[in-house]
Design a protein around this motif. Structure first.
Motif, mmCIF file in Angstrom:
data_model
loop_
_atom_site.group_PDB
_atom_site.id
_atom_site.type_symbol
_atom_site.label_atom_id
_atom_site.label_comp_id
_atom_site.label_asym_id
_atom_site.label_seq_id
_atom_site.Cartn_x
_atom_site.Cartn_y
_atom_site.Cartn_z
ATOM 1 N N PHE A 178 0.791 -1.247 0.078
ATOM 2 C CA PHE A 178 -0.009 0.127 0.265
ATOM 3 C C PHE A 178 1.030 1.174 0.102
ATOM 4 C CE2 PHE A 178 -1.975 3.286 2.396
ATOM 5 C CZ PHE A 178 -3.344 3.714 1.611
ATOM 6 N N ARG A 179 2.057 1.305 0.814
ATOM 7 C CA ARG A 179 2.665 2.514 0.911
ATOM 8 C C ARG A 179 3.507 2.480 -0.291
ATOM 9 N NH1 ARG A 179 7.492 1.460 5.076
ATOM 10 N NH2 ARG A 179 5.717 1.519 6.397
ATOM 11 N N SER A 180 3.884 1.427 -1.191
ATOM 12 C CA SER A 180 4.564 1.632 -2.359
ATOM 13 C C SER A 180 3.876 2.120 -3.326
ATOM 14 C CB SER A 180 5.081 0.304 -2.753
ATOM 15 O OG SER A 180 5.732 -0.333 -2.114
ATOM 16 N N LEU A 212 4.501 2.642 -13.164
ATOM 17 C CA LEU A 212 5.269 1.323 -13.028
ATOM 18 C C LEU A 212 6.617 1.081 -12.693
ATOM 19 C CD1 LEU A 212 3.869 -0.271 -16.355
ATOM 20 C CD2 LEU A 212 2.873 -0.203 -14.078
ATOM 21 N N PRO A 213 7.565 2.107 -12.926
ATOM 22 C CA PRO A 213 8.852 1.869 -12.320
ATOM 23 C C PRO A 213 8.758 2.538 -10.957
ATOM 24 C CG PRO A 213 9.075 3.613 -14.143
ATOM 25 C CD PRO A 213 7.636 2.981 -14.296
ATOM 26 N N ALA A 214 8.014 3.489 -10.629
ATOM 27 C CA ALA A 214 7.993 3.984 -9.303
ATOM 28 C C ALA A 214 7.384 2.826 -8.246
ATOM 29 C CB ALA A 214 7.024 5.091 -9.181
ATOM 30 N N VAL A 215 6.544 2.272 -8.565
ATOM 31 C CA VAL A 215 5.943 1.135 -7.960
ATOM 32 C C VAL A 215 6.914 0.246 -7.410
ATOM 33 C CG1 VAL A 215 4.810 -0.278 -9.266
ATOM 34 C CG2 VAL A 215 3.687 0.237 -7.049
ATOM 35 N N SER A 216 7.945 -0.142 -8.258
ATOM 36 C CA SER A 216 8.600 -1.332 -7.916
ATOM 37 C C SER A 216 10.103 -0.840 -7.913
ATOM 38 C CB SER A 216 8.661 -2.139 -9.193
ATOM 39 O OG SER A 216 8.934 -1.398 -10.379
ATOM 40 N N SER A 217 10.251 0.673 -7.523
ATOM 41 C CA SER A 217 11.746 0.989 -7.394
ATOM 42 C C SER A 217 12.172 0.412 -6.119
ATOM 43 C CB SER A 217 11.589 2.478 -7.470
ATOM 44 O OG SER A 217 13.035 3.156 -6.966
ATOM 45 N N PHE A 218 13.709 0.101 -6.047
ATOM 46 C CA PHE A 218 14.123 -0.501 -4.811
ATOM 47 C C PHE A 218 15.474 0.508 -4.246
ATOM 48 C CE2 PHE A 218 16.282 -2.599 -8.093
ATOM 49 C CZ PHE A 218 17.560 -2.778 -7.560
ATOM 50 N N PHE A 219 15.988 0.959 -5.335
ATOM 51 C CA PHE A 219 17.486 1.634 -4.904
ATOM 52 C C PHE A 219 17.353 3.048 -4.693
ATOM 53 C CE2 PHE A 219 17.460 2.310 -9.423
ATOM 54 C CZ PHE A 219 18.031 3.582 -9.550
ATOM 55 N N ILE A 220 16.310 3.782 -5.206
ATOM 56 C CA ILE A 220 15.836 4.950 -4.854
ATOM 57 C C ILE A 220 15.566 4.945 -3.280
ATOM 58 C CG2 ILE A 220 14.465 7.173 -5.203
ATOM 59 C CD1 ILE A 220 14.682 6.392 -8.173
ATOM 60 N N PRO A 221 14.597 4.195 -2.891
ATOM 61 C CA PRO A 221 14.124 4.165 -1.356
ATOM 62 C C PRO A 221 15.335 3.950 -0.359
ATOM 63 C CG PRO A 221 12.274 3.316 -2.760
ATOM 64 C CD PRO A 221 13.786 3.385 -3.531
ATOM 65 N N MET A 241 1.385 -4.860 -12.588
ATOM 66 C CA MET A 241 1.781 -4.072 -13.714
ATOM 67 C C MET A 241 1.053 -4.322 -15.166
ATOM 68 S SD MET A 241 5.655 -3.772 -12.860
ATOM 69 C CE MET A 241 6.525 -3.191 -11.378
ATOM 70 N N MET A 242 1.042 -5.768 -15.361
ATOM 71 C CA MET A 242 0.077 -5.994 -16.446
ATOM 72 C C MET A 242 -1.055 -5.641 -16.398
ATOM 73 S SD MET A 242 1.702 -10.010 -16.944
ATOM 74 C CE MET A 242 0.436 -10.545 -18.278
ATOM 75 N N PHE A 243 -1.875 -5.561 -15.311
ATOM 76 C CA PHE A 243 -3.209 -5.260 -14.982
ATOM 77 C C PHE A 243 -3.314 -3.618 -15.428
ATOM 78 C CE2 PHE A 243 -6.712 -3.447 -12.436
ATOM 79 C CZ PHE A 243 -7.727 -4.044 -12.741
ATOM 80 N N MET A 244 -2.331 -3.060 -14.951
ATOM 81 C CA MET A 244 -2.408 -1.540 -15.233
ATOM 82 C C MET A 244 -2.174 -1.242 -16.732
ATOM 83 S SD MET A 244 -2.678 0.064 -12.401
ATOM 84 C CE MET A 244 -2.269 1.646 -12.923
ATOM 85 N N MET A 245 -1.314 -2.002 -17.278
ATOM 86 C CA MET A 245 -1.011 -1.742 -18.649
ATOM 87 C C MET A 245 -2.437 -2.143 -19.540
ATOM 88 S SD MET A 245 2.846 -3.273 -19.166
ATOM 89 C CE MET A 245 2.835 -2.709 -21.003
ATOM 90 N N MET A 246 -3.202 -3.022 -19.167
ATOM 91 C CA MET A 246 -4.420 -3.483 -19.848
ATOM 92 C C MET A 246 -5.488 -2.253 -19.531
ATOM 93 S SD MET A 246 -4.923 -7.473 -18.776
ATOM 94 C CE MET A 246 -6.554 -7.607 -19.483
ATOM 95 N N LEU A 247 -5.490 -1.885 -18.462
ATOM 96 C CA LEU A 247 -6.468 -0.595 -18.084
ATOM 97 C C LEU A 247 -5.903 0.641 -19.109
ATOM 98 C CD1 LEU A 247 -6.805 -0.628 -14.196
ATOM 99 C CD2 LEU A 247 -8.558 -1.392 -16.097
#
Length: 277
Positions: A62-64, A210-219, A258-264
């Motif tokens: 949820f936070r992501s 899409l890249p923001a929700v899965s980013s790991f090295f910036i946080p 992410m696939m669901f978001m791309m379909m939308l």
């Protein structure tokens, strides 16, 4: 045509080896559990169940998503005016401005994020500027604000370029027709310019979210371990904990999201295209 079609074979092989095969392996790891000497592994949904029944992991997800939404909104609010300004300039000026936007992306994203550590730390550039306005000893590093700044800085060019492409391809005669029909600048923007630029806006939102929700090295760098997102959880499961099965399950969940978001996004683009027709 058959001769030309053969040129695609290397790309198909590359896609299978570098994209499809790793995803199949991740999916395989997410569905198996170590067995015994007789049965080497068993198929299970335990790791998926573990993710959706643990409140801590759901809270991180949820936070992501919230951070990704904030990043996307900020990029849109900043990127649209910039893209609109660029589209109104002459072609030579547009090329120079686009170059200025894309030039920082030539540097590795990790290096650019490292640079923000010195800028955001106490005694850094931003802290020095704020001290002139009476805000002393301000340190933004290792906060949510620092993570947002890093994400917006890295993903903003994607938003600007997508919106600028839509605005540049827009038929200028429609704007002239709107002015001839008595519409003011506000009405022209809301009824002509913005609706026609929606494909670029939707594409920009996709490329940022899409890249923001899965980013790991910036946080990890700007959050200092104090701000844990879902990308950090996946990295931690693979590298630190060694739970490849659970890490694979989380990775598959994020891939499906992410696939669901791309379909939308595709459906929205299809509806916009039908309205334009």
């Amino acid at each position: 045509m058959k001769k030309f079609s053969q040129l695609a074979y290397p790309y198909i092989i590359w896609s299978v080896l570098m994209l499809l095969l790793p995803m199949l392996l991740i999916g395989f790891y997410s569905l198996i559990k170590q067995g015994n000497g007789i049965v080497p592994f068993t198929v299970t949904l335990e790791y998926y169940r573990k993710f959706f029944t643990d409140k801590d992991f759901l809270l991180v997800l949820f936070r992501s998503v919230v951070i990704a939404i904030k990043t996307t909104i900020i990029c849109l609010l900043i990127g649209y005016p910039v893209a609109f300004f660029i589209s109104r300039c002459t072609e030579k000026v547009q090329n120079v401005l686009i170059l200025c936007i894309t030039l920082p992306t030539w540097i590795n994203m990790l290096v650019r994020t490292y640079a923000w550590i010195g800028i955001l730390t106490k005694g850094g550039l931003i802290s020095t500027i704020l001290s002139f306005f009476g805000f002393k000893d301000v340190e933004l590093l290792y906060t949510e604000t620092a993570v947002l700044i890093g994400m917006v800085y890295n993903f903003l060019p994607f938003m600007i370029l997508q919106i600028n492409t839509s605005l540049s391809k827009m038929d200028k005669s429609l704007i002239e027709a709107s002015n001839d029909l008595g519409a003011d600048k506000k009405q022209t923007f809301l009824r002509v310019i913005f609706p026609l630029s929606l494909p670029g806006v939707v594409s920009g939102i996709t490329l940022v979210f899409l890249p923001a929700v899965s980013s790991f090295f910036i946080p990890k760098l700007l959050g200092g371990g104090e701000f844990f997102l879902i990308g950090n959880v996946i990295e931690n499961q693979f590298i630190t904990v060694g739970e490849w099965n659970f890490g694979s399950a989380i990775a598959i969940i994020m891939a499906l999201l992410m696939m669901f978001m791309m379909m939308l996004v595709r459906k929205l683009e299809g509806r916009n295209a039908q309205r334009e027709d």
